[in-house]
Design an enzyme around this catalytic site. Structure first.
Site, PDB file in Angstrom:
ATOM      1  N   HIS A  38      19.918  13.745  -8.370  1.00  0.00           N
ATOM      2  CA  HIS A  38      20.953  13.956  -7.790  1.00  0.00           C
ATOM      3  C   HIS A  38      21.570  15.233  -7.993  1.00  0.00           C
ATOM      4  O   HIS A  38      21.369  15.940  -9.149  1.00  0.00           O
ATOM      5  CB  HIS A  38      22.152  13.016  -8.228  1.00  0.00           C
ATOM      6  CG  HIS A  38      22.370  12.790  -9.797  1.00  0.00           C
ATOM      7  ND1 HIS A  38      21.198  12.136 -10.377  1.00  0.00           N
ATOM      8  CD2 HIS A  38      23.056  13.333 -10.773  1.00  0.00           C
ATOM      9  CE1 HIS A  38      21.652  12.170 -11.740  1.00  0.00           C
ATOM     10  NE2 HIS A  38      22.435  13.055 -11.906  1.00  0.00           N
ATOM     11  N   LEU A  39      22.054  16.144  -7.049  1.00  0.00           N
ATOM     12  CA  LEU A  39      22.734  17.232  -7.120  1.00  0.00           C
ATOM     13  C   LEU A  39      24.169  17.082  -7.604  1.00  0.00           C
ATOM     14  O   LEU A  39      25.002  16.477  -6.744  1.00  0.00           O
ATOM     15  CB  LEU A  39      22.533  18.072  -5.924  1.00  0.00           C
ATOM     16  CG  LEU A  39      21.072  18.510  -5.525  1.00  0.00           C
ATOM     17  CD1 LEU A  39      21.101  19.290  -4.257  1.00  0.00           C
ATOM     18  CD2 LEU A  39      20.218  18.812  -6.764  1.00  0.00           C
TER      19      LEU A  39
ATOM     20  N   GLY B 113      20.295  16.258 -20.348  1.00  0.00           N
ATOM     21  CA  GLY B 113      20.981  15.279 -20.332  1.00  0.00           C
ATOM     22  C   GLY B 113      21.298  14.486 -19.081  1.00  0.00           C
ATOM     23  O   GLY B 113      22.319  13.940 -18.892  1.00  0.00           O
ATOM     24  N   GLN B 114      20.042  14.313 -18.537  1.00  0.00           N
ATOM     25  CA  GLN B 114      20.091  13.652 -17.205  1.00  0.00           C
ATOM     26  C   GLN B 114      20.348  12.127 -17.765  1.00  0.00           C
ATOM     27  O   GLN B 114      19.562  11.367 -18.617  1.00  0.00           O
ATOM     28  CB  GLN B 114      18.782  13.438 -16.649  1.00  0.00           C
ATOM     29  CG  GLN B 114      18.524  12.553 -15.338  1.00  0.00           C
ATOM     30  CD  GLN B 114      17.226  12.605 -14.541  1.00  0.00           C
ATOM     31  OE1 GLN B 114      16.423  13.217 -15.061  1.00  0.00           O
ATOM     32  NE2 GLN B 114      17.191  12.160 -13.335  1.00  0.00           N
ATOM     33  N   SER B 115      21.261  11.395 -17.251  1.00  0.00           N
ATOM     34  CA  SER B 115      21.800   9.921 -17.520  1.00  0.00           C
ATOM     35  C   SER B 115      21.226   9.043 -16.612  1.00  0.00           C
ATOM     36  O   SER B 115      21.124   7.619 -16.910  1.00  0.00           O
ATOM     37  CB  SER B 115      23.060   9.896 -17.945  1.00  0.00           C
ATOM     38  OG  SER B 115      23.970  10.188 -16.794  1.00  0.00           O
TER      39      SER B 115
ATOM     40  N   ASP C 122      31.922  11.627  -8.406  1.00  0.00           N
ATOM     41  CA  ASP C 122      31.297  11.305  -9.605  1.00  0.00           C
ATOM     42  C   ASP C 122      32.550  10.280 -10.228  1.00  0.00           C
ATOM     43  O   ASP C 122      33.743  10.629  -9.947  1.00  0.00           O
ATOM     44  CB  ASP C 122      31.248  12.445 -10.529  1.00  0.00           C
ATOM     45  CG  ASP C 122      30.315  12.166 -11.640  1.00  0.00           C
ATOM     46  OD1 ASP C 122      29.289  12.616 -11.669  1.00  0.00           O
ATOM     47  OD2 ASP C 122      30.901  11.319 -12.371  1.00  0.00           O
TER      48      ASP C 122
ATOM     49  N   ASN D  70      20.238  17.985 -13.391  1.00  0.00           N
ATOM     50  CA  ASN D  70      19.860  17.788 -14.554  1.00  0.00           C
ATOM     51  C   ASN D  70      18.314  17.051 -14.812  1.00  0.00           C
ATOM     52  O   ASN D  70      18.556  15.920 -13.889  1.00  0.00           O
ATOM     53  CB  ASN D  70      20.968  17.031 -15.680  1.00  0.00           C
ATOM     54  CG  ASN D  70      21.940  17.801 -15.594  1.00  0.00           C
ATOM     55  OD1 ASN D  70      22.191  19.142 -16.166  1.00  0.00           O
ATOM     56  ND2 ASN D  70      23.346  17.017 -15.629  1.00  0.00           N
TER      57      ASN D  70
HETATM   58  P1  AMP Z   1      23.567  13.120 -15.038  1.00  0.00           P
HETATM   59  O1  AMP Z   1      24.011  12.922 -16.279  1.00  0.00           O
HETATM   60  O2  AMP Z   1      23.056  14.523 -14.568  1.00  0.00           O
HETATM   61  O3  AMP Z   1      22.274  12.139 -14.877  1.00  0.00           O
HETATM   62  O4  AMP Z   1      24.608  12.648 -14.243  1.00  0.00           O
HETATM   63  C1  AMP Z   1      24.949  11.365 -13.860  1.00  0.00           C
HETATM   64  C2  AMP Z   1      26.481  11.246 -13.215  1.00  0.00           C
HETATM   65  O5  AMP Z   1      26.440   9.989 -12.642  1.00  0.00           O
HETATM   66  C3  AMP Z   1      27.381  11.563 -14.493  1.00  0.00           C
HETATM   67  O6  AMP Z   1      28.054  12.590 -14.149  1.00  0.00           O
HETATM   68  C4  AMP Z   1      28.342  10.210 -14.421  1.00  0.00           C
HETATM   69  O7  AMP Z   1      29.691  10.200 -14.336  1.00  0.00           O
HETATM   70  C5  AMP Z   1      27.964   9.598 -12.811  1.00  0.00           C
HETATM   71  N1  AMP Z   1      27.977   8.279 -12.509  1.00  0.00           N
HETATM   72  C6  AMP Z   1      27.366   7.303 -13.246  1.00  0.00           C
HETATM   73  N2  AMP Z   1      27.738   6.050 -12.429  1.00  0.00           N
HETATM   74  C7  AMP Z   1      28.516   6.199 -11.554  1.00  0.00           C
HETATM   75  C8  AMP Z   1      29.042   5.628 -10.481  1.00  0.00           C
HETATM   76  N3  AMP Z   1      29.002   4.233 -10.376  1.00  0.00           N
HETATM   77  N4  AMP Z   1      29.626   6.204  -9.240  1.00  0.00           N
HETATM   78  C9  AMP Z   1      29.667   7.326  -9.424  1.00  0.00           C
HETATM   79  N5  AMP Z   1      29.157   8.348 -10.354  1.00  0.00           N
HETATM   80  C10 AMP Z   1      28.522   7.888 -11.493  1.00  0.00           C
END
Ligand code: AMP
Length: 116
Positions: A102-103, A95-97, A33, A89
């Site tokens: 992804h796990l 809080g999925q972003s 991450d 998430n």
């Molecule tokens: P979520 O909030 O569960 O959707 O997790 C998304 C994750 O992706 C977050 O922990 C971010 O820090 C991570 N993330 C976003 N962009 C990147 C990237 N380019 N490489 C690695 N991790 C990333």
């Protein structure tokens, strides 16, 4: 294999965007991450574009599902000498972003429960 050219993690799977990759096979890619919340914070993603875990409900490819979970277990075992946590998430409340399933594999420090 389906891919969404506008998806961040599809770009990482395709090698268009760089990542600190720790595992790759036909079904999954795992990479560190960018903003780790634990000493080990790895994301395990299916190589096929699946936006949310709910898409697996009822119609999942059992081999792809099993491989995703097995990869998280392999990484947890490799990096979590004292245990590890696997989290996904889904949706705004969680809080999925990034909308590519992804796990999160978290390890390397004690973790509290319940999560925030
Ligand atoms: P979520 O909030 O569960 O959707 O997790 C998304 C994750 O992706 C977050 O922990 C971010 O820090 C991570 N993330 C976003 N962009 C990147 C990237 N380019 N490489 C690695 N991790 C990333």
């Amino acid at each position: 294999m389906t891919s969404d050219p506008s998806c961040l993690f599809c770009k990482i799977v395709a090698g268009v965007l760089p990542s600190d990759e720790v595992l790759r096979d036909d079904h999954v890619v795992a990479f560190r991450d960018l903003h780790p919340v634990a000493p080990t914070h790895i994301l395990v993603v299916p190589t096929t574009h699946v936006a949310h875990l709910s898409e697996f409900a009822g119609s999942a490819d059992p081999e792809a599902c099993a491989r995703l979970l097995a990869a998280a277990a392999e990484l947890g075992t490799r990096f979590g000498a004292h245990g590890y946590r696997v989290v996904t998430n889904e949706g705004p409340d969680a809080g999925q972003s990034v909308h590519h399933l992804h796990l999160h594999v978290l390890a390397g420090r004690p973790m509290s429960w319940p999560p925030g």
